[in-house]
Design an enzyme around this catalytic site. Structure first.
Site, short mmCIF file in Angstrom:
data_model
loop_
_atom_site.label_atom_id
_atom_site.label_comp_id
_atom_site.label_asym_id
_atom_site.label_seq_id
_atom_site.Cartn_x
_atom_site.Cartn_y
_atom_site.Cartn_z
N ASN A 7 7.90 -12.35 10.15
CA ASN A 7 6.97 -12.96 9.20
C ASN A 7 7.57 -12.80 7.81
O ASN A 7 7.56 -11.71 7.25
CB ASN A 7 5.61 -12.25 9.29
CG ASN A 7 4.65 -12.71 8.22
OD1 ASN A 7 4.89 -13.72 7.55
ND2 ASN A 7 3.55 -11.98 8.04
N LYS A 9 6.53 -13.93 5.04
CA LYS A 9 5.55 -13.90 3.94
C LYS A 9 6.01 -14.86 2.84
O LYS A 9 6.50 -15.94 3.17
CB LYS A 9 5.38 -12.46 3.46
CG LYS A 9 5.06 -11.51 4.64
CD LYS A 9 4.63 -10.15 4.25
CE LYS A 9 4.32 -9.34 5.51
NZ LYS A 9 3.79 -8.02 5.24
N HIS A 85 -3.66 -12.76 9.26
CA HIS A 85 -2.87 -11.64 8.74
C HIS A 85 -3.70 -10.83 7.74
O HIS A 85 -4.51 -11.38 7.01
CB HIS A 85 -1.59 -12.16 8.07
CG HIS A 85 -0.63 -11.06 7.79
ND1 HIS A 85 -0.74 -10.25 6.68
CD2 HIS A 85 0.44 -10.60 8.48
CE1 HIS A 85 0.23 -9.34 6.72
NE2 HIS A 85 0.95 -9.54 7.80
N GLU A 87 -3.04 -9.61 4.98
CA GLU A 87 -2.92 -10.04 3.58
C GLU A 87 -3.82 -11.24 3.30
O GLU A 87 -4.34 -11.40 2.20
CB GLU A 87 -1.45 -10.34 3.26
CG GLU A 87 -0.64 -9.06 3.14
CD GLU A 87 0.81 -9.15 3.58
OE1 GLU A 87 1.34 -10.27 3.69
OE2 GLU A 87 1.41 -8.08 3.81
N GLU A 155 -1.63 -4.77 13.73
CA GLU A 155 -0.96 -4.37 12.50
C GLU A 155 -1.87 -3.45 11.70
O GLU A 155 -2.71 -3.93 10.92
CB GLU A 155 -0.62 -5.61 11.66
CG GLU A 155 0.29 -6.59 12.34
CD GLU A 155 1.10 -7.41 11.34
OE1 GLU A 155 2.33 -7.38 11.45
OE2 GLU A 155 0.51 -8.04 10.46
N GLY A 161 4.22 -2.61 5.04
CA GLY A 161 4.97 -2.53 3.79
C GLY A 161 4.94 -1.16 3.13
O GLY A 161 5.32 -1.02 1.96
N SER A 191 5.90 -1.82 9.16
CA SER A 191 7.10 -1.03 8.84
C SER A 191 8.03 -0.83 10.04
O SER A 191 8.66 0.21 10.17
CB SER A 191 6.71 0.32 8.22
OG SER A 191 6.03 0.12 6.99
#
Ligand code: 13P
Length: 232
Positions: A7, A9, A85, A87, A155, A161, A191
């Site tokens: 991904n 991003k 996701h 985010e 996730e 991250g 990660s």
């Protein structure tokens, strides 16, 4: 077969996407998927690699500024899409309902779907992890059922991250819990790097990975794909 998805991003325009795709050679025995930003999808599709979008809208078309529909993705040759996701949930108001609608529409149009779920650190520490996962997964399951083009990505938000990963045991437990609600393949994300890929991917119930930062570099993404291939 393990699914190893990168991904990207909001990284890599078409030029960098072409550069990556030209040198990326995934090993056999796994399926590698690239998820570039929307403007780079067609550049990635010039290559032989499997390409997913990072999001997809539930309507076929309409007054939804800034959104992209499943038929549009199909028209350019995209094979699937990520939905939900963390985010998007955190910064763009995505809810369990909108994630479920996006997933169902994408599947209905023949796309594959990676639907993301995961708890925050606060939720984990306050003993809410299973409740949070259950609510997120049931919303998706009610809209789609255990579809053969659907996978879930677990996730944990605290691992994205941050350099922190779930331990192999935490991943095994969470993946088993996800599968107890919706029996589909489950990817781990958060990660994941060449150094920890072997251990996490070797766990029961870990059917692949969704990788952010470490997927941007051809060498590290290839190393993760190789770690997965050596387990298959
Ligand atoms: P990182 O691998 O950068 O932690 O990101 C994980 C992720 O969000 C993949 O979707």
């Amino acid at each position: 077969m393990m699914l190893i998805a990168g991904n990207w991003k909001m990284f890599k325009g078409p030029r960098e996407t072409r550069e990556f795709c030209a040198v990326f050679e995934p090993p056999g025995g796994i399926e590698a998927v690239l998820c570039p930003p929307f403007v780079s999808l067609t550049a990635a599709l010039e290559s032989e690699h499997t390409v997913f979008a990072q999001n997809v809208h539930w309507a076929d078309e309409g007054a939804f500024t800034g959104e992209i529909s499943a038929p549009m993705l199909r028209e350019v040759g995209v094979a699937g899409a990520i939905v939900g996701h963390s985010e998007r949930r955190q910064y763009f108001g995505e809810t369990d309902e909108t994630v479920a609608r996006r997933a169902a529409a994408a599947l209905g149009h023949g796309l594959r779907v990676i639907a993301c779920v995961g708890e925050s650190l606060e939720e984990r520490e306050s003993g809410q992890m299973e409740l949070v996962l259950r609510v997120q997964i049931e919303a998706i399951a009610e809209a789609t059922g255990p579809h053969d083009r659907l996978v879930i990505a677990y996730e944990p938000v605290w691992a994205i991250g941050t350099g922190l990963t779930a331990s192999a045991e935490q991943a095994r437990e969470a993946h088993a819990f996800v599968k107890s609600i919706l029996d589909v393949p489950v990817l781990y994300g958060g990660s994941l790097k060449p150094e920890n890929a072997g251990e996490l991917l070797d766990e029961d119930g870990v059917d692949g990975a969704l990788i952010g930062g470490a997927s941007l570099d051809v060498e590290s993404f290839t190393a993760i794909c190789q770690a997965a291939a050596s387990l298959s």
